[in-house]
Design a protein around this motif. Structure first.
Motif, short mmCIF file in Angstrom:
data_model
loop_
_atom_site.label_atom_id
_atom_site.label_comp_id
_atom_site.label_asym_id
_atom_site.label_seq_id
_atom_site.Cartn_x
_atom_site.Cartn_y
_atom_site.Cartn_z
N ALA A 134 0.83 -1.20 0.00
CA ALA A 134 0.00 0.00 0.00
C ALA A 134 0.86 1.25 0.00
CB ALA A 134 -0.93 0.00 1.22
N ALA A 135 1.87 1.28 0.86
CA ALA A 135 2.74 2.46 0.95
C ALA A 135 3.50 2.68 -0.35
CB ALA A 135 3.70 2.30 2.12
N ASP A 170 -8.01 -5.57 3.77
CA ASP A 170 -8.26 -4.49 4.72
C ASP A 170 -6.98 -3.68 4.98
OD1 ASP A 170 -9.32 -2.80 6.63
OD2 ASP A 170 -9.69 -4.37 8.12
N ILE A 171 -5.89 -4.38 5.23
CA ILE A 171 -4.61 -3.70 5.48
C ILE A 171 -4.20 -2.86 4.27
CG2 ILE A 171 -2.12 -4.08 5.79
CD1 ILE A 171 -2.89 -6.57 7.47
N PHE A 172 -4.36 -3.43 3.09
CA PHE A 172 -3.94 -2.74 1.87
C PHE A 172 -4.79 -1.48 1.63
CE2 PHE A 172 -4.44 -2.22 -2.79
CZ PHE A 172 -3.14 -1.88 -3.10
N MET A 177 -5.71 4.57 2.12
CA MET A 177 -6.47 5.69 2.65
C MET A 177 -5.61 6.56 3.55
SD MET A 177 -9.46 5.63 1.31
CE MET A 177 -10.18 6.90 2.34
N ARG A 178 -4.81 5.96 4.38
CA ARG A 178 -3.94 6.73 5.28
C ARG A 178 -2.84 7.47 4.53
NH1 ARG A 178 -3.12 3.03 10.78
NH2 ARG A 178 -5.29 3.21 11.49
N LYS A 211 -18.28 2.63 3.61
CA LYS A 211 -19.06 3.29 4.65
C LYS A 211 -18.16 3.75 5.79
CE LYS A 211 -23.09 2.59 7.65
NZ LYS A 211 -24.17 1.64 8.06
N GLU A 212 -17.19 2.91 6.16
CA GLU A 212 -16.27 3.25 7.25
C GLU A 212 -15.46 4.50 6.94
OE1 GLU A 212 -14.33 3.02 10.89
OE2 GLU A 212 -16.08 1.88 10.20
N HIS A 213 -15.10 4.67 5.67
CA HIS A 213 -14.23 5.78 5.29
C HIS A 213 -14.97 6.91 4.57
CE1 HIS A 213 -10.32 4.02 6.43
NE2 HIS A 213 -10.92 2.86 6.17
#
Length: 427
Positions: A134-135, A170-172, A177-178, A211-213
């Protein structure tokens, strides 16, 4: 001026209104299920890189390795044309475009693999690899070094690996998002789908994440990988892949054929597992009909014969790969998988030759259609749609230039989009 005669009719307007009302639900269903081409660029290939190997320099290093293979085994246009059977007329333009592509954009679509290419690892190790992916992808989009499309292939929805696949996804996504949000070129791949309910489960996961984000509903789409017999034909005799597209609720972006898993599930021995085996052709024909008009694209699989070793061995592998890519293109499979950097020269050579060799004829037929000039071939709107789609795909991958197409057809990119039934794109 003579007066226009009034034509006679027999049916009252109420009849037409009644018919329209009776078909309103069908009209709505057609519009929902068959929206047509999404109008976006389709990559010509997907490169799979295991999660533990993927790094910030992966795209650059693949391009360098591909150019090294070209320099060593086909150092000029004549050499590559001789190996692949490309005509003298096309040899120079194709070779020059291949080299330029390998320098500018060697990979169009990259998938960081956490499934078969990665295998079973300790949870902490896969957690770290997913976060790193992801990073790295977020940084690549931010600094302009990303491929047009990038993402991951998670583990499947089968019970043994389901929780691990969900956690990796989920982690990815959370990492992206972060790091600033989901990139426009994000692509996710759901492998080894056997039941439509597994596709529905993926939809529910993505809904929950959105929905969470606070993301727009439907923001995240995904590919469905077709590599089991159950994904083609269900126990009830129905074409399961059509049910899977429906189960995706508009999120399915493409169907990817998995050559070796599907062949093995049909009992094909290892020596005969290939893109051109009859079981592959059957599966891909079913996929093609199921996806037609839905906006869901198609991708062929890969060859496991790598262009490595002596020049003779590399040439043999190149001829095989080039022939398989050409075969897929002729069958309207405009994307495939590449498993090694040395596959890139033949991928692009096959794609560029395919679009350049038909450029003048396709352009002439389309120009005649638009001008209603007639000619040796009487084309209909559906054929004009196919001709413009052919030219647009050639433009998207860099096989041809808009100036060439405009000179030959007198049409703009917007004109081509309109004829192809695509939403108009800029440029």
């Amino acid at each position: 001026m003579p007066q226009q005669e009034t034509v006679a009719t027999s049916l009252a307007s109420a009849v037409r209104e009644e018919i329209g009302a009776s078909l309103a639900a069908v009209d709505a269903d057609l519009a929902r299920r068959y929206p047509g081409d999404p109008g976006t660029r389709q990559p010509v290939h997907t490169v799979y890189v295991p999660g533990d190997i993927f790094a910030a320099d992966t795209i650059r290093s693949w391009g360098e390795a591909a150019r090294t293979a070209l320099d060593e085994h086909a150092p000029d246009a004549a050499a590559l044309a001789s190996v692949l059977g490309i005509s003298d007329e096309l040899a120079g333009p194709v070779y020059d475009r291949v080299r330029a592509k390998l320098e500018r954009e060697p990979i169009e679509d990259l998938r960081v693999d956490f499934e078969d290419g990665y295998g079973a690892r300790a949870d902490a190790e896969e957690d770290e690899a997913a976060a790193r992916a992801a990073a790295t992808i977020a940084a690549a989009y931010q600094d302009g070094t990303a491929a047009p499309y990038m993402g991951i292939r998670m583990k499947c929805m089968e019970a043994a690996v389901r929780d691990r696949g969900i956690r990796t996804l989920d982690i990815f996504l959370t990492g992206l998002m972060r790091a600033g949000g989901l990139p426009e070129g994000l692509v996710l791949t759901l492998p080894k789908v056997t039941y439509a309910e597994q596709v529905t489960a993926m939809v529910r996961l993505l809904e929950a994440f959105e929905k969470e984000h606070g993301l727009a509903a439907g923001r995240i789409g995904f590919e469905i990988q077709i590599e089991t017999t159950q994904s083609i034909l269900g126990a009830d005799g129905r074409a399961t892949v059509a049910r899977m597209i429906e189960a995706a609720e508009g999120r399915a972006t493409s169907l990817h054929y998995g050559t070796f898993d599907y062949s093995a599930s049909c009992g094909v021995s290892a020596a005969h597992q290939s893109l051109d085996h009859p079981v592959a052709d059957h599966a891909k024909a079913v996929m093609q009909v199921a996806a037609a008009g839905t906006g869901v694209r198609l991708s062929d699989g890969s060859t496991n014969v790598l262009p490595v070793g002596s020049t003779e061995q590399v040439h043999d592998a190149w001829r095989l790969h080039h022939g398989l890519v050409r075969r897929s293109l002729a069958r309207a499979y405009y994307q495939g998988w590449d498993m090694h950097p040395a596959h890139l020269p033949t991928r692009y050579a096959a794609v560029y030759a395919f679009y350049r060799e038909g450029l003048e004829k396709a352009a002439a037929r389309l120009a005649a259609y638009v001008a209603k000039a007639g000619g040796a071939v009487m084309d209909e709107p559906a054929t004009a749609k196919a001709l413009s789609g052919y030219l647009l795909r050639g433009l998207d991958c860099g096989a041809v230039d808009i100036a060439e197409v405009a000179r030959l057809t007198g049409l703009t990119r917007a004109d081509l989009d309109g004829l192809a039934g695509r939403p108009t794109q800029a440029g």
